[in-house]
Design a protein around this motif. Structure first.
Motif, PDB file in Angstrom:
ATOM      1  N   VAL A   1      85.855  51.164 -39.783  1.00 18.56           N
ATOM      2  CA  VAL A   1      86.281  49.890 -40.373  1.00 18.56           C
ATOM      3  C   VAL A   1      85.996  49.931 -41.867  1.00 18.56           C
ATOM      4  N   GLY A   2      87.053  50.176 -42.666  1.00 10.77           N
ATOM      5  CA  GLY A   2      86.917  50.192 -44.110  1.00 10.77           C
ATOM      6  C   GLY A   2      87.248  48.827 -44.703  1.00 10.77           C
ATOM      7  N   GLY A   3      87.337  48.807 -46.021  1.00  9.21           N
ATOM      8  CA  GLY A   3      87.628  47.551 -46.711  1.00  9.21           C
ATOM      9  C   GLY A   3      86.711  47.370 -47.894  1.00  9.21           C
ATOM     10  N   PHE A   4      87.173  46.621 -48.894  1.00  7.29           N
ATOM     11  CA  PHE A   4      86.436  46.498 -50.143  1.00  7.29           C
ATOM     12  C   PHE A   4      85.171  45.668 -49.961  1.00  7.29           C
ATOM     13  N   LEU A   5      84.270  45.809 -50.904  1.00  7.84           N
ATOM     14  CA  LEU A   5      83.017  45.058 -50.913  1.00  7.84           C
ATOM     15  C   LEU A   5      83.287  43.562 -50.740  1.00  7.84           C
ATOM     16  N   GLY A   6      82.556  42.944 -49.817  1.00  8.46           N
ATOM     17  CA  GLY A   6      82.682  41.505 -49.621  1.00  8.46           C
ATOM     18  C   GLY A   6      83.738  41.081 -48.635  1.00  8.46           C
TER      19      GLY A   6
ATOM     20  N   GLY B   1      81.002  42.455 -56.484  1.00 13.56           N
ATOM     21  CA  GLY B   1      81.471  43.088 -55.259  1.00 13.56           C
ATOM     22  C   GLY B   1      80.886  42.362 -54.071  1.00 13.56           C
ATOM     23  N   HIS B   2      79.572  42.350 -54.007  1.00 11.27           N
ATOM     24  CA  HIS B   2      78.857  41.469 -53.093  1.00 11.27           C
ATOM     25  C   HIS B   2      77.387  41.452 -53.473  1.00 11.27           C
ATOM     26  N   VAL B   3      76.725  40.394 -53.054  1.00 13.65           N
ATOM     27  CA  VAL B   3      75.269  40.322 -53.058  1.00 13.65           C
ATOM     28  C   VAL B   3      74.876  39.926 -51.643  1.00 13.65           C
ATOM     29  N   LYS B   4      73.960  40.695 -51.055  1.00 13.49           N
ATOM     30  CA  LYS B   4      73.477  40.382 -49.712  1.00 13.49           C
ATOM     31  C   LYS B   4      71.960  40.349 -49.738  1.00 13.49           C
ATOM     32  N   LEU B   5      71.398  39.416 -48.997  1.00 20.61           N
ATOM     33  CA  LEU B   5      69.950  39.449 -48.811  1.00 20.61           C
ATOM     34  C   LEU B   5      69.604  39.042 -47.390  1.00 20.61           C
ATOM     35  N   LEU B   6      68.489  39.563 -46.923  1.00 21.09           N
ATOM     36  CA  LEU B   6      67.937  39.177 -45.626  1.00 21.09           C
ATOM     37  C   LEU B   6      66.447  38.981 -45.820  1.00 21.09           C
ATOM     38  N   VAL B   7      65.960  37.788 -45.473  1.00 17.35           N
ATOM     39  CA  VAL B   7      64.543  37.475 -45.559  1.00 17.35           C
ATOM     40  C   VAL B   7      64.022  37.292 -44.133  1.00 17.35           C
ATOM     41  N   LYS B   8      63.040  38.112 -43.782  1.00 19.69           N
ATOM     42  CA  LYS B   8      62.508  38.105 -42.416  1.00 19.69           C
ATOM     43  C   LYS B   8      61.046  37.684 -42.431  1.00 19.69           C
ATOM     44  N   SER B   9      60.738  36.729 -41.558  1.00 24.48           N
ATOM     45  CA  SER B   9      59.368  36.273 -41.385  1.00 24.48           C
ATOM     46  C   SER B   9      59.057  36.285 -39.896  1.00 24.48           C
TER      47      SER B   9
END
Length: 363
Positions: free
Chosen positions: A8-13, A270-278
């Motif tokens: 599965v391709g495709g541009f950022l975001g 392009g994209h910004v991603k974050l994951l905060v885990k507690s």
């Protein structure tokens, strides 16, 4: 029985990771065993951390794209199959990669058809970016980055217009029609990976179709290399500490702060991603699309500490991207939340140098 490998391709975001997540869940409910492969120019990848929360085996190819590290891609497949007997493996290449039919699908057909069942190349598209490109524009990207986006669509067996939940039915129908007229060799779908709309139709076809890698794009690697090089890439993992800190509010504030900074300097994201885990809970969010939408889901709640993984891709020099991200993390944390950087990588992609590049369609 051979595992089905779906690229599965495709541009950022475009929403590839959400599509992998929802597809893995849907296939799992249907009794299928699923493996997932993520890919990035550096480690500390949000996609990997996120997808590890599915009931699947996840493998990561980092430090180079699938096409430039084809042996690494094959090793990732072997890692999954060694851990679990899987029916389906879904792989997500780097969002700025193209020429996948020549560098991935044809080698797979040539060398691994006896071991793997190979699915058509699917390319996911953000509807706003897609409409902009169809209008002859660049979707706010550097012209060479927009070139990559067009080449991704040009080589697709299946074009999957994502985020249909954001459009009215008549707008979706018009966009599908225009896309089909522009790239008539591809079958065009409209889905919402977020709510599952249209997902069954795409999954059924991609699992059953035998029309795989049916055409190649003509790619100018000088333009391709420039299109990747205009993007700065940052990956970081951060230990956060703050007394009874609200990590959901923290994540949202940081994304909004980054969005405002990028808009101030007038750069394409392009994209910004974050994951905060507690503990065992997490909040995940991103900034995507030409309009820099901020999306948040999940909940990490309140606690004294958390781990954040953050990835940013923006059209700027890596040093400036790094400065902006570090400044916003400091600003959002203020005096109440400390940030200890466990890992921090900031780079500009090098020239693509694929392991294989076929000049013909493998029968």
């Amino acid at each position: 029985m051979k595992a089905k490998i779906i690229l599965v391709g495709g541009f950022l975001g475009a929403g590839k990771t959400t599509l992998l997540w929802e597809s893995a869940r849907k296939l799992g409910r249907a009794g299928k065993q699923v493996g997932l492969i993520t890919n990035d120019q550096a480690s500390e990848l949000v996609d990997t951390v996120f997808l590890e929360h599915t009931d699947t085996v996840v493998s990561e190819v980092s430090g180079s794209c699938f096409c430039c590290n084809f042996p690494g891609f094959i090793d990732a497949i072997a890692h999954i199959t060694a851990k679990k007997a899987v029916d389906v493996i879904i792989a997500e290449p780097v969002g700025s990669c193209t020429d996948l039919s020549a560098t991935i699908l044809q080698p797979l057909k040539d060398k691994f058809a006896d071991k793997l069942s190979i699915a058509p190349l699917s390319v996911l598209a953000d509807p706003e970016q897609l409409a902009n490109v169809l209008d002859g524009k660049t979707a706010g990207l550097h012209k060479s980055a927009a070139y990559i986006l067009r080449k991704q669509l040009e080589e697709a067996d299946l074009i999957v217009i994502n985020k249909a939940d954001l459009l009215k039915p008549e707008a979706i129908a018009t966009l599908q029609k225009r896309t089909t007229e522009e790239w008539p060799r591809a079958k065009v779908y409209a889905i919402s990976a977020k709510n599952g709309e249209g997902l069954d139709s795409w999954l059924n076809d991609v699992l059953q179709s035998t029309e795989v890698g049916t055409h190649l794009a003509e790619v100018d690697y000088d333009i391709y290399a420039e299109g990747e090089a205009v993007l700065g890439w940052l990956n970081t993992t951060v230990k956060l500490q703050g007394e009874s800190a609200n990590w959901d509010a923290y994540a949202e504030s940081l994304l909004n702060g980054l969005r405002n900074r990028f808009e101030t300097v007038k750069t394409a994201v392009g994209h910004v991603k974050l994951l905060v885990k507690s503990n065992d809970s997490f909040v995940i969010g991103n900034i995507t699309g030409p309009s820099n939408f901020v999306n948040i889901r999940g909940a990490a709640g309140k606690d004294n500490q958390a781990i954040m993984t953050l990835n940013a891709r923006a059209q700027m020099e890596p040093d400036l991207l790094k400065a902006i991200v570090l400044e916003e993390i400091s600003k959002v944390g203020g005096a109440n939340i400390s940030a200890d950087f466990v890992a921090l990588k900031c780079l500009q992609p090098g020239r693509p140098n694929p392991t294989y590049r076929y000049d013909h369609i493998v029968g």
